[in-house]
Design a protein around this motif. Structure first.
Motif, PDB file in Angstrom:
ATOM      1  N   THR A  20      -5.580  -9.509   8.612  1.00 12.20           N
ATOM      2  CA  THR A  20      -5.686  -8.733   9.849  1.00 12.20           C
ATOM      3  C   THR A  20      -7.124  -8.315  10.124  1.00 12.20           C
ATOM      4  OG1 THR A  20      -4.867  -6.808  11.044  1.00 12.20           O
ATOM      5  CG2 THR A  20      -5.219  -6.538   8.689  1.00 12.20           C
ATOM      6  N   LYS A  21      -7.444  -8.303  11.396  1.00  8.41           N
ATOM      7  CA  LYS A  21      -8.758  -7.834  11.818  1.00  8.41           C
ATOM      8  C   LYS A  21      -8.648  -6.443  12.428  1.00  8.41           C
ATOM      9  CE  LYS A  21     -10.717 -11.741  10.760  1.00  8.41           C
ATOM     10  NZ  LYS A  21     -11.573 -11.831   9.563  1.00  8.41           N
ATOM     11  N   ALA A  22      -7.426  -5.965  12.545  1.00  7.07           N
ATOM     12  CA  ALA A  22      -7.215  -4.659  13.178  1.00  7.07           C
ATOM     13  C   ALA A  22      -7.901  -3.565  12.375  1.00  7.07           C
ATOM     14  CB  ALA A  22      -5.717  -4.364  13.288  1.00  7.07           C
ATOM     15  N   GLY A  23      -8.270  -2.514  13.105  1.00  6.47           N
ATOM     16  CA  GLY A  23      -8.993  -1.463  12.406  1.00  6.47           C
ATOM     17  C   GLY A  23      -8.676  -0.059  12.869  1.00  6.47           C
ATOM     18  N   GLN A  24      -7.783   0.068  13.844  1.00  9.59           N
ATOM     19  CA  GLN A  24      -7.514   1.409  14.366  1.00  9.59           C
ATOM     20  C   GLN A  24      -6.501   2.133  13.489  1.00  9.59           C
ATOM     21  OE1 GLN A  24      -6.374   1.592  18.496  1.00  9.59           O
ATOM     22  NE2 GLN A  24      -5.829   3.762  18.346  1.00  9.59           N
ATOM     23  N   PRO A  25      -6.851   3.301  12.966  1.00 10.26           N
ATOM     24  CA  PRO A  25      -5.921   4.044  12.114  1.00 10.26           C
ATOM     25  C   PRO A  25      -4.936   4.864  12.932  1.00 10.26           C
ATOM     26  CG  PRO A  25      -8.031   5.178  12.196  1.00 10.26           C
ATOM     27  CD  PRO A  25      -8.182   3.935  13.019  1.00 10.26           C
ATOM     28  N   HIS A  42       0.875  -1.173   0.000  1.00 13.98           N
ATOM     29  CA  HIS A  42       0.000   0.000   0.000  1.00 13.98           C
ATOM     30  C   HIS A  42       0.915   1.227   0.000  1.00 13.98           C
ATOM     31  CE1 HIS A  42      -3.744  -2.135   1.807  1.00 13.98           C
ATOM     32  NE2 HIS A  42      -2.866  -3.050   1.399  1.00 13.98           N
ATOM     33  N   MET A  49       0.742  -4.981   4.075  1.00 24.29           N
ATOM     34  CA  MET A  49      -0.273  -5.279   5.086  1.00 24.29           C
ATOM     35  C   MET A  49      -0.548  -6.770   5.130  1.00 24.29           C
ATOM     36  SD  MET A  49      -1.212  -2.258   6.269  1.00 24.29           S
ATOM     37  CE  MET A  49      -2.742  -2.657   7.107  1.00 24.29           C
ATOM     38  N   ASP A  50      -0.912  -7.236   6.324  1.00 21.39           N
ATOM     39  CA  ASP A  50      -1.368  -8.614   6.483  1.00 21.39           C
ATOM     40  C   ASP A  50      -2.813  -8.689   5.984  1.00 21.39           C
ATOM     41  OD1 ASP A  50      -2.184 -11.100   7.228  1.00 21.39           O
ATOM     42  OD2 ASP A  50      -1.857 -10.820   9.390  1.00 21.39           O
ATOM     43  N   PRO A  51      -3.061  -9.448   4.921  1.00 21.40           N
ATOM     44  CA  PRO A  51      -4.424  -9.465   4.361  1.00 21.40           C
ATOM     45  C   PRO A  51      -5.453 -10.094   5.296  1.00 21.40           C
ATOM     46  CG  PRO A  51      -3.050 -11.114   3.284  1.00 21.40           C
ATOM     47  CD  PRO A  51      -2.136 -10.301   4.159  1.00 21.40           C
ATOM     48  N   PRO A 104      -2.105   7.776  17.297  1.00 26.88           N
ATOM     49  CA  PRO A 104      -3.470   7.393  16.891  1.00 26.88           C
ATOM     50  C   PRO A 104      -4.205   8.586  16.276  1.00 26.88           C
ATOM     51  CG  PRO A 104      -3.319   7.585  19.277  1.00 26.88           C
ATOM     52  CD  PRO A 104      -1.923   7.741  18.758  1.00 26.88           C
ATOM     53  N   PRO A 144      -3.843   7.481   6.555  1.00 29.26           N
ATOM     54  CA  PRO A 144      -3.975   6.644   7.756  1.00 29.26           C
ATOM     55  C   PRO A 144      -3.343   5.272   7.511  1.00 29.26           C
ATOM     56  CG  PRO A 144      -6.009   6.614   6.493  1.00 29.26           C
ATOM     57  CD  PRO A 144      -5.064   7.477   5.726  1.00 29.26           C
ATOM     58  N   ILE A 171      -3.260   1.315   9.265  1.00 25.08           N
ATOM     59  CA  ILE A 171      -3.755   0.387  10.293  1.00 25.08           C
ATOM     60  C   ILE A 171      -2.510  -0.276  10.901  1.00 25.08           C
ATOM     61  CG2 ILE A 171      -5.270  -1.574  10.752  1.00 25.08           C
ATOM     62  CD1 ILE A 171      -6.712   0.932   9.688  1.00 25.08           C
TER      63      ILE A 171
END
Lengths: 209, 194
Positions: free
Chosen positions: A169-174, A117, A165-167, A195, A143, A145
């Motif tokens: 991933t469940k993370a979502g915080q920018p 990205h 990026m790890d495809p 953050p 942003p 993640i």
């Protein structure tokens, strides 16, 4: 001495020594009367309209309308139709393959996994430049993640940050990722994660302190 | 997005965004479609091999060749291959817009950068010209986006601007185009080396 000079001399000698001159007769013949001819002055009348010319027989009808001159219909008769023999004009029909203009969509999921990205430096858009004591901010990428980042690299040519990026991933915080140069001590740069705050994304301006 | 204190946390809403890129380079046509979630994480990626029409094909198709290849062959193949149904489609080529929109049920936006200074507030929508082009201030940290859509979809621009504002909290909405172009470049280099 030529003949005319001789004749003239002879006439002169006759007049001098013989006292007489030759009298000649000039006969007036009826053939000299003017010829009277009966000339007819009646003019010959010829048509002033040029003859119609046929250019090609296909002009006989044009969309079901007769082809006309300003005076009259050019073709009043059906044109003669002649037949040409094509028996000697045989040709081979060849096929031009047009099937090359088709394509199928390939699955490139694995391929795209190797492409990072990209994030551009957004520091110029901060209304209030972030300030760090003893350091200055060189660039800000956002942003990102953070918890999904596998690795990152700064493309020094374009100034963009490449982030793999790890495809899954469940993370979502920018987060913002800042490149900071320390002003004290030996020159060095470091990366700082911050953050993203609600206030920034509500349009109230941005500041990092 | 929902906030935990003063910090943004991505919603678990499973929004899917569709990106389509169709381009011609040196007489060769190719395209790709990328579906992502709201973070830009790929959900599906399809691409076509380059198509290079022959001289005879160029003559036979004439001025229709470009449209036929881009819309019928490439766009049709790409859209036929994906299984997910994005809530919003993005493309770069405004000439694809009408044909693209006729093939999908969701709105299609021609999304581009703009050289304008940021608008007054995030979420602001500024019409440009006759009403099918808008500037949308989706992010507080970027220039406004230039958004073009069919006039039939113009009434929904506020909803689309709201979606754009949401996704810019976790991704750059223009960035996937860069990834697609890079992926196609890798494919092209691989075919040249093969």
């Amino acid at each position: 001495m030529n003949r005319s000079e001789g004749g003239h001399l002879l006439e002169t000698l006759k007049r001098l020594f013989m006292g007489r001159i030759a009298v000649r007769r000039f006969p007036v013949s009826s053939g000299r009367s003017p010829e009277i001819r009966n000339i007819s002055r009646r003019p010959a009348l010829r048509g002033g309209i040029p003859a119609d010319r046929v250019v090609i027989s296909q002009c006989f009808r044009w969309r079901n309308k007769a082809v006309q001159t300003p005076r009259r219909v050019v073709f009043s008769e059906k044109p003669g139709i002649r037949m040409l023999s094509f028996s000697t004009l045989d040709a081979d029909v060849r096929i031009v393959p047009l099937t090359g203009l088709t394509v199928s969509a390939r699955n490139g999921g694995a391929l795209l996994g190797s492409v990072p990205h990209y994030r551009a430096n957004q520091l110029a858009f901060f209304r209030e430049k972030p300030v760090f004591e003893g350091a200055s901010v060189l660039a800000l990428f956002t942003p990102i993640i953070k918890d999904g980042v596998v690795r990152s690299a700064l493309d020094k040519g374009s100034g963009r940050l490449c982030v793999w990026m790890d495809p899954r991933t469940k993370a979502g915080q920018p987060f913002h990722l800042l490149l900071v140069r320390r002003l004290s001590g030996p020159p060095s740069v470091s990366w700082v994660w911050l953050p993203v705050s609600r206030r920034e994304n509500s349009g109230g301006g941005s500041s990092i302190s | 997005m929902k906030s935990k204190g003063d910090v943004l946390v991505a919603k678990s809403v499973d929004v899917v965004l569709g990106y389509v890129l169709v381009e011609e380079e040196s007489g060769s046509f190719r395209g790709a479609v990328l579906l992502t979630d709201h973070r830009g994480i790929p959900r599906d990626f399809r691409y076509t091999d380059p198509i290079s029409p022959s001289r005879v094909e160029k003559v036979l198709y004439g001025g229709a060749l470009d449209v036929y290849l881009k819309e019928e062959v490439i766009l049709g193949s790409l859209l036929g291959a994906v299984e997910l149904r994005p809530a919003l489609w993005f493309c770069r080529d405004r000439e694809l817009l009408r044909s693209f929109r006729s093939r999908v049920s969701s709105p299609v936006l021609v999304l581009q950068e703009s050289p304008h200074a940021p608008l007054d507030h995030v979420g602001e929508v500024l019409p440009q010209g006759e009403g099918s082009v808008f500037l949308v201030q989706a992010s507080p940290l970027a220039a406004p986006l230039r958004v073009e859509l069919l006039k039939e979809d113009g009434a929904r621009i506020q909803d689309m601007a709201s979606t754009l504002q949401q996704i810019t909290e976790t991704m750059d909405p223009l960035e996937p185009f860069s990834r697609m172009r890079k992926a196609l470049q890798i494919v092209g280099e691989g075919q040249e080396n093969a």
